[in-house]
Design an enzyme around this catalytic site. Structure first.
Site, short mmCIF file in Angstrom:
data_model
loop_
_atom_site.label_atom_id
_atom_site.label_comp_id
_atom_site.label_asym_id
_atom_site.label_seq_id
_atom_site.Cartn_x
_atom_site.Cartn_y
_atom_site.Cartn_z
N GLY A 154 -84.35 37.28 -28.10
CA GLY A 154 -84.17 38.70 -27.98
C GLY A 154 -85.76 39.18 -27.66
N ILE A 232 -90.59 33.54 -37.92
CA ILE A 232 -91.42 35.05 -37.98
C ILE A 232 -90.39 35.94 -38.23
CG2 ILE A 232 -93.76 34.52 -36.86
CD1 ILE A 232 -92.48 35.28 -34.20
N ARG A 234 -86.68 36.17 -40.43
CA ARG A 234 -85.91 36.39 -42.07
C ARG A 234 -86.05 34.83 -42.54
NH1 ARG A 234 -87.57 40.57 -41.67
NH2 ARG A 234 -86.71 42.70 -41.84
N ASP A 258 -93.87 32.79 -42.30
CA ASP A 258 -94.37 34.17 -42.52
C ASP A 258 -93.42 34.91 -43.47
OD1 ASP A 258 -96.07 36.45 -42.26
OD2 ASP A 258 -94.47 37.48 -40.85
N GLU A 263 -89.31 36.64 -51.52
CA GLU A 263 -90.78 36.93 -51.47
C GLU A 263 -91.02 38.61 -51.95
OE1 GLU A 263 -90.43 37.19 -47.02
OE2 GLU A 263 -90.94 39.23 -47.12
N HIS A 281 -95.78 37.49 -45.09
CA HIS A 281 -94.87 38.38 -44.27
C HIS A 281 -95.60 39.75 -43.47
CE1 HIS A 281 -90.75 40.40 -43.98
NE2 HIS A 281 -91.55 40.70 -42.69
C1 8YV Z 1 -91.63 44.57 -42.29
C2 8YV Z 1 -90.19 43.42 -40.78
O1 8YV Z 1 -90.64 45.64 -42.13
O2 8YV Z 1 -89.96 44.56 -38.71
C3 8YV Z 1 -89.40 43.87 -39.58
O3 8YV Z 1 -88.25 43.90 -39.82
O4 8YV Z 1 -89.98 42.65 -41.46
C4 8YV Z 1 -91.80 43.85 -41.03
O5 8YV Z 1 -92.30 44.81 -39.93
C5 8YV Z 1 -93.07 44.98 -42.71
O6 8YV Z 1 -93.28 44.10 -43.83
C6 8YV Z 1 -93.09 46.26 -43.40
O7 8YV Z 1 -92.20 46.54 -44.81
#
Ligand code: 8YV
Length: 315
Positions: A154, A232, A234, A258, A263, A281
């Protein structure tokens, strides 16, 4: 005009709070000790939720807010929002795509380089006096000329692939189907076959039920004792128990992570390992990107209450 009331699920930087508070009445749910009584005190007034990618909004929360119109997510991932419940309640959902893509890709590639060349241990080698007392730092592994796999081509996967190509790596990828824009990058039809083919495997999938546990024991073992896994996306995309077993037994060489199940509580087993690089993260965590994300969260909320088209709708 009365300010719309917004339920805020997690903290934002001060620059976002100033802008949000000027336009909305912000209810800081994340600061409440007794969440249930906090919610019953404001539920009727709440017309919007401002949340974060990893926090989302679950069914119970959505259903507890009878006048909810919009959930604005600070993050590209909206897997933690119950979309079915939102749809059933006629609630719009927005996210913050594009603005974070390159920073997330940068952190992934930075982790690959740092881990391959042992930057963390090498820094300690200098600071601890080992360089002076023990001599040369152990030799590490190169990345150029190696094969890299991108699981999920993606927006973020594409930017990771471009960066790896610039490091003279050979790009392989898996997605639902071959992508026209992938040029001479090699499509591999199955995640385990991809893992078997490459030295480094990036997980750049969206999260959610469709990809849950897609990196299972088979994929991890196919990557093997000399392989490196970089996540990087989920944590839910990886079977974390299988990952820990493989790292402990050295069936997998190394992991750069990350994101973690549960978490910010990280499984203590990770902390005992010397074949991991652990990050909190923060792949999107640059000032520039977080400012752009915060502006999009605000712009989506403002558009909803101005009855204008939402800039970045998901639903
Ligand atoms: C988190 C993220 O949202 O964009 C995403 O999906 O996982 C990150 O950017 C960031 O930790 C802010 O909460």
């Amino acid at each position: 005009m009365e300010k719309p009331h917004i339920l805020q699920i997690g903290p934002y930087p001060d620059w976002d709070m100033e802008r949000l508070e000027e336009r909305f009445v912000m209810h800081r749910y994340f600061e409440a000790d007794d969440k249930a009584s906090f919610l019953s005190g404001c539920a009727e007034q709440i017309r919007g939720i401002a949340t974060r990618g990893e926090l989302g909004a679950d069914k119970a929360l959505i259903e507890a807010l009878p006048n909810l119109e919009i959930i604005s997510v600070y993050g590209v991932g909206y897997d933690a929002v119950d979309l079915k419940a939102a749809e059933a309640a006629g609630v719009r959902v927005t996210n913050t795509p594009d603005v974070l893509t390159k920073d997330v890709a940068d952190l992934g590639v930075a982790m690959m380089l740092a881990a391959s060349r042992g930057l963390v241990g090498a820094e300690d080698w200098v600071r601890s006096g080992n360089w002076k007392n023990k001599g040369l730092f152990p030799l590490k592994t190169r990345v150029f000329g190696k094969k890299v796999g991108i699981l999920g081509l993606g927006r973020i996967g594409y930017e990771v692939a471009r960066r790896c190509a610039a490091f003279d790596m050979d790009i392989h990828y898996n997605d639902l189907e071959p992508r026209d824009f992938a040029g001479d990058w090699h499509f591999v039809a199955d995640p385990a076959a991809l893992a078997k083919e490459v030295d480094f495997l990036f997980v750049t999938l969206t999260g959610g039920p469709a990809t849950k546990g897609i990196v299972g024991r088979d994929v991890i073992e196919a990557l093997g004792p000399d392989g490196m896994l970089i996540n990087i996306s989920r944590a839910s995309n990886i079977d974390e128990a299988a990952l820990l077993d493989a790292l402990e037994s050295k069936a997998l060489g190394f992991a750069c992570l990350d994101v973690f199940d549960g978490e910010p509580n990280v499984d203590e087993r990770f902390l005992a390992l010397d074949n991991v690089l652990l990050q909190p993260h923060h792949a999107s965590g640059t000032i520039e990107t977080r400012k752009a994300m915060g502006k999009l969260v605000y712009d989506n909320l403002a558009a909803q209450f101005d009855r204008k088209p939402l800039p970045t709708p998901v639903l």
